[in-house]
Design an enzyme around this catalytic site. Structure first.
Site, mmCIF file in Angstrom:
data_model
loop_
_atom_site.group_PDB
_atom_site.id
_atom_site.type_symbol
_atom_site.label_atom_id
_atom_site.label_comp_id
_atom_site.label_asym_id
_atom_site.label_seq_id
_atom_site.Cartn_x
_atom_site.Cartn_y
_atom_site.Cartn_z
ATOM 1 N N THR A 184 0.825 -1.212 0.000
ATOM 2 C CA THR A 184 0.000 0.000 0.000
ATOM 3 C C THR A 184 0.851 1.250 0.000
ATOM 4 O O THR A 184 1.863 1.306 0.698
ATOM 5 C CB THR A 184 -0.817 0.039 1.319
ATOM 6 N N ARG A 212 -13.150 -8.275 -0.845
ATOM 7 C CA ARG A 212 -12.251 -8.222 0.315
ATOM 8 C C ARG A 212 -11.759 -6.767 0.533
ATOM 9 O O ARG A 212 -11.374 -6.084 -0.405
ATOM 10 C CB ARG A 212 -11.066 -9.158 0.079
ATOM 11 N N VAL A 213 -11.777 -6.338 1.767
ATOM 12 C CA VAL A 213 -11.260 -5.008 2.107
ATOM 13 C C VAL A 213 -10.245 -5.172 3.225
ATOM 14 O O VAL A 213 -10.504 -5.885 4.201
ATOM 15 C CB VAL A 213 -12.407 -4.068 2.561
HETATM 16 N N1 GLY Z 1 -2.596 -3.088 3.518
HETATM 17 C C1 GLY Z 1 -3.331 -3.269 2.338
HETATM 18 C C2 GLY Z 1 -4.268 -4.378 2.353
HETATM 19 O O1 GLY Z 1 -4.165 -5.286 3.156
HETATM 20 O O2 GLY Z 1 -5.154 -4.367 1.529
#
Ligand code: GLY
Length: 325
Positions: A184, A212-213
């Site tokens: 990210t 999915r988030v």
């Molecule tokens: N840190 C980004 C994710 O897990 O989507």
């Protein structure tokens, strides 16, 4: 001096950050300016985001403008496979993007999750914050909102991502392989008035389940900012970062007097300590405390971050907190 006293002294110095006796010595080293603004971003590709954010500030933009335009550099870059246009798709072959933005003065925020068809989720997130009564919009609702705000619908599956997906499907014809990758882009900006903002943007894990988030679009998990304490952003396995409310935890520990490095180490230790298998999970944070001190930490090796102080920008390697083996 006790840490808490140190922090309170910095707070009492008010908005006069440049003259603040609470400003850590490292903040004025190596630059003609006193090391303000301060911009910190995850990963080496955060350097381009820092340089863009710096330009926005120099042109009179706000910290929100800076983080928004800063992270858009990666969203537009088809070579970055974990963010925006270059992002790898979910297991159905669809790119679903997550992003959030937050402002430390008001502690207001906006977020979109699983957005499809738009290359700049952070812009839509800011619109959610400023032009809707909501904090977060997901999936079809996020798409409808983006459309209603006049954002341009574009192809979000880059050629590189299409090829990578096709290779993955050849290896996993049932589409049931493990999700991978989570680099990210998160950025925190602090200007000369002590205003802080943070933004996060990601395509999430490659080959994730549809819908999915992770942590990135969730305020307090992937990002948090409070002018009275500091700002923090996360990268890594969102499922684990969320279970400790990672970015909020780091900012709250800094509020209590921890240095950014100490606060981040505690957040990482909570992730590592949850279950033994988390020793091989990757999670990392970068943070700015309200007095200008910065820090970073990572469970695994290979993490880098980009740091700008005044006019100087560098990419810094981070030593792993826990190395498997
Ligand atoms: N840190 C980004 C994710 O897990 O989507």
């Amino acid at each position: 001096m006790r840490r808490r006293d140190f922090l309170l002294r910095g707070v009492a110095a008010g908005a006069g950050l440049l003259a603040s006796p609470g400003l850590h010595p490292q903040d004025s080293a190596g630059s003609d300016s006193p090391g303000i603004p301060i911009i910190i971003s995850t990963w080496g590709f955060g350097k381009a985001a820092n340089l863009e954010a710096l330009e926005i500030l120099a042109a009179g933009g706000s910290v929100l403008d800076a983080v928004e335009r800063g992270v858009m550099t990666a969203e537009a870059n088809p070579v970055i496979s974990t963010v925006g246009y270059g992002g790898y798709p979910n297991r159905e072959g669809e790119v679903e993007l997550d992003a959030a933005i937050c402002e430390g003065k008001t502690r207001d925020g906006g977020a979109v999750c699983a957005l499809t068809g738009f290359r700049h989720p952070v812009q839509v997130a800011r619109k959610v914050m400023e032009d809707s009564p909501h904090l977060m919009l997901v999936g079809k609702g996020a798409t409808l909102f983006a459309r209603s705000q006049g954002f341009e619908e574009q192809e979000t599956l880059s050629e590189g991502a299409r090829e990578a997906y096709s290779k993955w499907r050849q290896k996993h014809p049932e589409g049931d392989g493990k999700a991978e990758g989570h680099d990210t882009l998160g950025q925190v900006v602090m200007n000369s008035s002590g205003s802080i903002a943070a933004a996060c943007t990601t395509s999430g894990m490659a080959w994730k389940y549809a819908g999915r988030v992770g942590d990135s679009p969730i305020i307090g998990h992937g990002l948090y900012a409070d002018d009275k304490a500091g700002g923090c952003v996360a990268t890594g396995v969102g499922e684990e970062i969320s279970k400790v409310c990672g970015s909020f935890l780091v900012v709250e520990l800094m509020r209590q007097g921890a240095t950014p490095d100490e606060a981040i180490a505690e957040a990482l230790d909570r992730i590592i300590g949850r279950v033994a298998t988390n020793r091989s999970v990757q999670a990392a944070f970068v943070a700015i405390r309200r007095d200008g001190l910065t820090g970073a930490g990572s469970i695994g090796s290979g993490f880098q971050y980009a740091l700008t102080r005044g006019a100087e920008t560098e990419v810094v390697d981070v030593t792993a907190r826990f190395q498997e083996g």
